[in-house]
Design a protein around this motif. Sequence first.
Motif, PDB file in Angstrom:
ATOM      1  N   ALA A   1       0.821  -1.217   0.000  1.00  0.00           N
ATOM      2  CA  ALA A   1       0.000   0.000   0.000  1.00  0.00           C
ATOM      3  C   ALA A   1       0.853   1.265   0.000  1.00  0.00           C
ATOM      4  CB  ALA A   1      -0.943  -0.006   1.203  1.00  0.00           C
ATOM      5  N   SER A   2       1.925   1.285   0.795  1.00  0.00           N
ATOM      6  CA  SER A   2       2.760   2.493   0.886  1.00  0.00           C
ATOM      7  C   SER A   2       3.384   2.878  -0.446  1.00  0.00           C
ATOM      8  CB  SER A   2       3.848   2.302   1.946  1.00  0.00           C
ATOM      9  OG  SER A   2       3.299   2.359   3.237  1.00  0.00           O
ATOM     10  N   PRO A   3       4.108   1.990  -1.118  1.00  0.00           N
ATOM     11  CA  PRO A   3       4.679   2.385  -2.416  1.00  0.00           C
ATOM     12  C   PRO A   3       3.618   2.688  -3.466  1.00  0.00           C
ATOM     13  CG  PRO A   3       5.071   0.057  -1.972  1.00  0.00           C
ATOM     14  CD  PRO A   3       4.577   0.645  -0.710  1.00  0.00           C
ATOM     15  N   ILE A   4       2.492   1.994  -3.418  1.00  0.00           N
ATOM     16  CA  ILE A   4       1.422   2.269  -4.389  1.00  0.00           C
ATOM     17  C   ILE A   4       0.872   3.671  -4.186  1.00  0.00           C
ATOM     18  CG2 ILE A   4      -0.934   1.648  -5.057  1.00  0.00           C
ATOM     19  CD1 ILE A   4      -0.200  -1.267  -4.531  1.00  0.00           C
TER      20      ILE A   4
ATOM     21  N   ALA B   1       3.736  11.613   1.701  1.00  0.00           N
ATOM     22  CA  ALA B   1       4.640  10.586   2.230  1.00  0.00           C
ATOM     23  C   ALA B   1       4.225  10.157   3.640  1.00  0.00           C
ATOM     24  CB  ALA B   1       6.073  11.114   2.245  1.00  0.00           C
ATOM     25  N   ALA B   2       3.818  11.140   4.468  1.00  0.00           N
ATOM     26  CA  ALA B   2       3.414  10.816   5.837  1.00  0.00           C
ATOM     27  C   ALA B   2       2.161   9.956   5.846  1.00  0.00           C
ATOM     28  CB  ALA B   2       3.178  12.113   6.625  1.00  0.00           C
ATOM     29  N   ILE B   3       1.180  10.316   5.032  1.00  0.00           N
ATOM     30  CA  ILE B   3      -0.051   9.537   4.956  1.00  0.00           C
ATOM     31  C   ILE B   3       0.226   8.153   4.394  1.00  0.00           C
ATOM     32  CG2 ILE B   3      -2.301   9.383   3.813  1.00  0.00           C
ATOM     33  CD1 ILE B   3      -2.527  12.388   3.973  1.00  0.00           C
ATOM     34  N   SER B   4       1.059   8.083   3.363  1.00  0.00           N
ATOM     35  CA  SER B   4       1.362   6.794   2.730  1.00  0.00           C
ATOM     36  C   SER B   4       2.022   5.836   3.702  1.00  0.00           C
ATOM     37  CB  SER B   4       2.269   7.009   1.514  1.00  0.00           C
ATOM     38  OG  SER B   4       1.634   7.815   0.552  1.00  0.00           O
ATOM     39  N   GLU B   5       2.926   6.340   4.535  1.00  0.00           N
ATOM     40  CA  GLU B   5       3.620   5.472   5.483  1.00  0.00           C
ATOM     41  C   GLU B   5       2.657   4.894   6.514  1.00  0.00           C
ATOM     42  OE1 GLU B   5       7.331   5.661   8.712  1.00  0.00           O
ATOM     43  OE2 GLU B   5       6.851   7.396   7.449  1.00  0.00           O
TER      44      GLU B   5
END
Length: 291
Positions: free
Chosen positions: A124-127, A135-139
């Motif tokens: 999910a993070s790299p996608i 970046a903060a939300i993705s992590e």
Amino acid sequence: MAPATGTEAVGAGRRKNWRDEFGNLWRIAGPVILTEIFQFLIGFVTAAFVGHIGKVELAAVSVVNGVVEGPAFGLLLGMGSALETLCGQAVGAGQLRMLGVYMQQSWVIYLATSLALLPLYLLASPILRLLRQSAAISEVAGLYARWCVPQLFAYAVNFPIQKFYQAQSRVWVMTGISAAVLAAHALLNWLVVAMLRHGIVGTALVGDVSWWLLNAAQFAYLVGGSFPEAWSGFSRKTFVSLGGFTKLSIASAVMLCLEMWYYTAVLILVGCLKNPEIQVGAISIWLVRRC
């Protein structure tokens, strides 16, 4: 009083038939609607507790619900339309024994589909970063999505059981179980998230427990002897004609997915705006009210 004419008698008979049909419809549809509301509120309660953790966490959970879980949930729910059609045909033909077989075939197809969707959760993070999300939300979203993997497989088990129950008008059982699980979910969130402060991982674990508790309760009722004609245990017929069933399931899923993927696109676009933590949190609240 003058006796009713033939036309008046026919009209009165039609009105009575309409009232009877309307009542019969809502005796089935009412509990089904309540069941869907209770199960939808499981995610709503999760979001409500996450909102007290922080704006980044709320945005991350919203993104996972819309971009990761949304497509998976929509695909599996849409595939359930095929099972609904087959169950209706089996009941109409008096072949209740086939209901259990169809449900088991759905479990096989749904679980296989869940395995195919697993990379969406694990990556999910790299996608999300590839989709130009914060970046903060993705992590945080990646962390939450990985802990939500058990819920993906819980959906695969839950939807076929629901269609099995609905085909036999055992809808109040589903409603009662869903209401009890919703209450337990709220209590567990209060304990794990609000009191023990286990954060985003705690909310995911509570969701996992709640969805599998729902499945366990429904399965216990299923094998408890309440469906002697429709359930005789696991059958080898499950693996017969899986190809045709799969094609029908995929065709049924496309219709619902097109609608749900619209909300996914909205969340992705909002995540590209300035101050995405606030924007995504706001749009997620709107989407909850919209649903």
